[in-house]
Scaffold this motif. Structure first.
Motif, PDB file in Angstrom:
ATOM      1  N   PRO A  55       0.871  -1.177   0.000  1.00 37.32           N
ATOM      2  CA  PRO A  55       0.000   0.000   0.000  1.00 37.32           C
ATOM      3  C   PRO A  55       0.909   1.230   0.000  1.00 37.32           C
ATOM      4  O   PRO A  55       2.079   1.136   0.389  1.00 37.32           O
ATOM      5  N   PHE A  56       0.373   2.370  -0.428  1.00 40.08           N
ATOM      6  CA  PHE A  56       1.275   3.503  -0.656  1.00 40.08           C
ATOM      7  C   PHE A  56       2.015   3.973   0.591  1.00 40.08           C
ATOM      8  O   PHE A  56       1.459   4.059   1.676  1.00 40.08           O
ATOM      9  N   LEU A  57       3.318   4.274   0.366  1.00 43.17           N
ATOM     10  CA  LEU A  57       4.129   4.946   1.392  1.00 43.17           C
ATOM     11  C   LEU A  57       3.887   6.434   1.201  1.00 43.17           C
ATOM     12  O   LEU A  57       3.827   6.902   0.066  1.00 43.17           O
ATOM     13  N   ARG A  58       3.774   7.157   2.300  1.00 35.57           N
ATOM     14  CA  ARG A  58       3.468   8.582   2.165  1.00 35.57           C
ATOM     15  C   ARG A  58       4.317   9.447   3.088  1.00 35.57           C
ATOM     16  O   ARG A  58       4.903   8.953   4.061  1.00 35.57           O
ATOM     17  N   VAL A  59       4.342  10.717   2.758  1.00 35.15           N
ATOM     18  CA  VAL A  59       5.016  11.691   3.613  1.00 35.15           C
ATOM     19  C   VAL A  59       3.952  12.304   4.510  1.00 35.15           C
ATOM     20  O   VAL A  59       2.893  12.713   4.030  1.00 35.15           O
ATOM     21  N   GLU A  60       4.237  12.281   5.799  1.00 37.22           N
ATOM     22  CA  GLU A  60       3.301  12.890   6.764  1.00 37.22           C
ATOM     23  C   GLU A  60       4.098  13.807   7.673  1.00 37.22           C
ATOM     24  O   GLU A  60       5.141  13.379   8.201  1.00 37.22           O
ATOM     25  N   HIS A  61       3.639  15.013   7.845  1.00 39.77           N
ATOM     26  CA  HIS A  61       4.356  15.998   8.664  1.00 39.77           C
ATOM     27  C   HIS A  61       5.825  16.089   8.254  1.00 39.77           C
ATOM     28  O   HIS A  61       6.729  16.071   9.103  1.00 39.77           O
ATOM     29  N   GLY A  62       6.046  16.093   6.962  1.00 45.13           N
ATOM     30  CA  GLY A  62       7.406  16.328   6.461  1.00 45.13           C
ATOM     31  C   GLY A  62       8.338  15.134   6.485  1.00 45.13           C
ATOM     32  O   GLY A  62       9.517  15.246   6.153  1.00 45.13           O
ATOM     33  N   ASP A  63       7.818  13.973   6.909  1.00 47.10           N
ATOM     34  CA  ASP A  63       8.697  12.794   6.962  1.00 47.10           C
ATOM     35  C   ASP A  63       7.961  11.544   6.464  1.00 47.10           C
ATOM     36  O   ASP A  63       6.733  11.512   6.478  1.00 47.10           O
ATOM     37  N   VAL A  64       8.723  10.532   6.076  1.00 47.75           N
ATOM     38  CA  VAL A  64       8.093   9.283   5.641  1.00 47.75           C
ATOM     39  C   VAL A  64       7.588   8.543   6.882  1.00 47.75           C
ATOM     40  O   VAL A  64       8.314   8.451   7.878  1.00 47.75           O
TER      41      VAL A  64
END
Ligand SMILES: Cc1cc2nc3c(=O)[nH]c(=O)nc-3n(C[C@H](O)[C@H](O)[C@H](O)COP(=O)(O)O)c2cc1C
Length: 311
Positions: free
Chosen positions: A37-46
């Motif tokens: 499932p997709f890896l995402r950036v959250e709050h500026g970090d992976v």
């Protein structure tokens, strides 16, 4: 089946995690391709959780391609560098996620309407040349089924392993008409191998797709594979398994997932809430009353007792 037709397990957030992939590989045999499932950036970090999942599957030796979702070339680079650092040399680019919060920010299917960003991403893809191979999973558009026309040249300019197409728009989410005509047009314009994704549920569905579209390099199945984990094994064997074998395989896979989550997650509540997403994939195998009992269970022990009765 000894041809090179590719069989792919679609990524489903919250379902096709490292545990599922490990157990499913042992059921489906060699050669099935998996995607995170997709890896995402959250709050500026992976997200850390996504990264640790990558490490687990790497240890398990699953044929896995990590997927990334991005709204800018910089997010894209951050995610690809993370994937490389985790030991992978393939990246799946998500251009299909229909969740409005992601689409509105220009991620997933949102990227289909932002050729300027995609052009920058294409330059980054070029910069990884020889180190990473890239592929795309996409929809046809957000509201219109022919929005792909705005990005097809950019896709053709990129060196892609393949393009997996779910021939719906983002507004349709996961139901409604499949735009076969638009699928054919898009596939006809792409210079990359094409994978069909959408409503593949039986070995017969795969055969019919191959007959109708002899040019496809493979199929990708998501919900169909979760409801029928033996789907690819059956297709490969050239014969449908009987209902009892399918039932046993599906419930055994579920039992293994329950055991795994019980030993890795913290407390009954977490485990039970993690299992909720599986309910709709068990309806073919567990009597309605018993399934209701499982999902009303307040403790893991009660859930397991109901599952044992179903087995
Ligand atoms: C609960 C859920 C989560 C999903 N998560 C992802 C995801 O993380 N990445 C992605 O590319 N597609 C995701 N999808 C879409 C599937 O990969 C697939 O494209 C879609 O379900 C259509 O294929 P199917 O009819 O074989 O299920 C998700 C779908 C569902 C229902």
């Amino acid at each position: 089946m000894d041809d090179d037709f590719r069989l792919m397990c679609a990524p489903l957030q919250g379902l096709t995690d490292s545990a599922f992939r490990r157990f499913h590989t042992s059921l489906a045999g060699e050669g099935v391709e998996y995607f995170t499932p997709f890896l995402r950036v959250e709050h500026g970090d992976v997200r850390r959780r996504d990264v640790s999942e990558l490490a687990v599957s790497h240890r398990d030796g699953v044929n896995l391609t990590p997927q990334v979702i991005f709204r800018s070339a910089d997010e894209f680079t951050m995610l690809v560098d993370t994937v490389i650092a985790a030991g992978y040399d393939k990246v799946d680019m998500n251009m299909g996620c229909p969740f409005p919060p992601q689409v509105k920010k220009g991620r997933g299917a949102g990227i289909l309407m932002r050729p300027d960003v995609l052009a920058e991403v294409a330059e980054r893809v070029e910069s990884y040349s020889g180190r990473v191979s890239f592929l795309v999973k996409m929809r046809l558009g957000i509201d219109c089924a022919d929005s792909w026309r705005g990005v097809v040249e950019l896709l053709n300019a990129m060196p892609l392993d393949h393009v997996a197409i779910h021939p719906r728009t983002a507004s349709q989410q996961y139901a409604g008409e499949i735009y076969y005509g638009e699928f054919e047009s898009l596939a006809g314009e792409l210079r990359h191998p094409v994978i069909f994704n959408g409503e593949v549920r039986t070995p017969g569905d795969i055969e019919r797709l191959r007959e109708r579209y002899p040019f496809i390099a493979g199929v990708m199945a998501g919900r169909g594979l979760l409801s029928r984990p033996t789907l690819f094994a059956e297709y490969r064997s050239g014969q449908e398994f009987d209902a009892e074998s399918r039932r046993r395989a599906a419930l055994d896979l579920h039992r293994r997932l329950v055991d795994e989550y019980a030993s890795t997650l913290c407390g009954d509540t977490q485990v039970l809430s993690h299992l909720v997403a599986w309910r709709e994939y068990l309806v073919d195998y567990i009597d309605r009353k018993l399934l209701k009992q499982m999902y009303k269970a307040k403790t893991l022990e009660a859930y397991r007792q109901a599952l044992n009765r179903a087995m």
